[in-house]
Design an enzyme around this catalytic site. Structure first.
Site, PDB file in Angstrom:
ATOM      1  N   ASP A  99       6.890   0.292  -8.624  1.00 32.99           N
ATOM      2  CA  ASP A  99       6.708   0.751  -7.249  1.00 32.99           C
ATOM      3  C   ASP A  99       6.136  -0.363  -6.380  1.00 32.99           C
ATOM      4  O   ASP A  99       5.510  -1.307  -6.875  1.00 32.99           O
ATOM      5  CB  ASP A  99       5.740   1.945  -7.201  1.00 32.99           C
ATOM      6  CG  ASP A  99       6.314   3.187  -7.852  1.00 32.99           C
ATOM      7  OD1 ASP A  99       7.544   3.251  -8.033  1.00 32.99           O
ATOM      8  OD2 ASP A  99       5.520   4.091  -8.175  1.00 32.99           O
ATOM      9  N   TYR A 108       1.278   0.479 -19.340  1.00 28.30           N
ATOM     10  CA  TYR A 108       0.688   0.368 -18.010  1.00 28.30           C
ATOM     11  C   TYR A 108      -0.830   0.458 -18.113  1.00 28.30           C
ATOM     12  O   TYR A 108      -1.368   1.203 -18.936  1.00 28.30           O
ATOM     13  CB  TYR A 108       1.175   1.496 -17.099  1.00 28.30           C
ATOM     14  CG  TYR A 108       2.537   1.264 -16.485  1.00 28.30           C
ATOM     15  CD1 TYR A 108       2.673   0.570 -15.284  1.00 28.30           C
ATOM     16  CD2 TYR A 108       3.684   1.751 -17.098  1.00 28.30           C
ATOM     17  CE1 TYR A 108       3.919   0.370 -14.712  1.00 28.30           C
ATOM     18  CE2 TYR A 108       4.939   1.553 -16.530  1.00 28.30           C
ATOM     19  CZ  TYR A 108       5.045   0.860 -15.333  1.00 28.30           C
ATOM     20  OH  TYR A 108       6.274   0.663 -14.773  1.00 28.30           O
TER      21      TYR A 108
END
Length: 245
Positions: free
Chosen positions: A55, A109
């Site tokens: 993103d 992540y």
């Protein structure tokens, strides 16, 4: 030859990851740089692929691209790093022609929180444990994305940190759009919207083969002004990964 290349980038130095006309994006800059150096002619004919399209605002320490090229293997990383700003390539592997960068074994992540006014790490771990394993995560993804398969397995969520920061490490084979940030929001206060993107790092995309590191050591990556302490910590962690390569 087909190669997989591992690289890091500062998400705030770009206007997102995927190519967009008239915008400076990670993928767009990498493709333009490869074309200018003669590494590829165009993405389609050279089978350019990205493992993860992060993103806008999200950084990476170990995202991966794949490309078919006749460019000298030993010269690929030095050539790319001599031209790119805001991104650093630091690992390479020769792969089979059928290799698909999207088909990773695991993605990792890390979300970074400053300890000030944050929940107790033990409480965060308790909240995180409910998401580990196979679940339908449709409520933790951005709507109307066309994603049909929202059932996936989270391999692990670990909460750790240091005196100043809390690290939320989440590992799975794949994730839905905005899923990690929405999970973090839920763990923190039961929210459903995505947590801010700037504190999220794609730490690694793993396959069943190692990446070779270039002979020359990595160079400091922190080239852009970072104001938030958590953002500085994120960039510091990326620096440690690529400068130790």
């Amino acid at each position: 030859m087909k190669y997989a290349l591992k690289f890091a980038y500062d998400g705030q130095a770009f206007e997102g990851y995927a190519r967009q006309p008239g915008m400076r994006t990670v993928e767009g800059e990498v493709i333009e740089t490869m074309q200018s150096l003669g590494i590829i002619e165009d993405p389609r004919s050279n089978a350019f692929q990205s493992a993860s399209r992060t993103d806008r605002g999200v950084s990476a320490a170990g995202n991966v691209i794949a490309v078919v090229t006749g460019f000298d293997k030993d010269a690929l990383i030095p050539a790319l790093n001599s031209k790119l700003d805001g991104a650093v390539f630091w690992g390479i592997a020769q792969v089979e022609g059928g290799f698909n960068a999207r088909h990773a074994r695991e993605r990792w992540y890390r979300y970074i929180l400053h300890r000030t006014r944050m929940p107790d790490p033990n409480e965060l771990q308790t909240a995180a444990n409910q998401f580990v394993g196979e679940h339908d995560f449709c409520d933790y993804a951005k709507k109307d994305t066309g994603e049909e398969n929202t059932v996936l397995t989270i391999n692990s969520i670990d909460i750790n940190g240091n005196a100043d920061f809390i690290f939320i490490d989440i590992k799975a084979e794949r994730f839905l759009w905005q899923m990690v940030r929405r999970l973090v929001s839920s763990m923190m206060d039961g929210g459903t919207g995505p947590a801010p993107a700037e504190n999220l790092i794609l730490m690694d995309v793993a396959y069943d083969f190692p990446f070779n590191e270039p002979t020359e050591k990595g160079t400091p990556f922190l080239k852009h002004h970072i104001s938030a302490r958590t953002r500085a910590e994120a960039m510091s962690q990326i620096d440690k990964i690529i400068t130790s390569a």
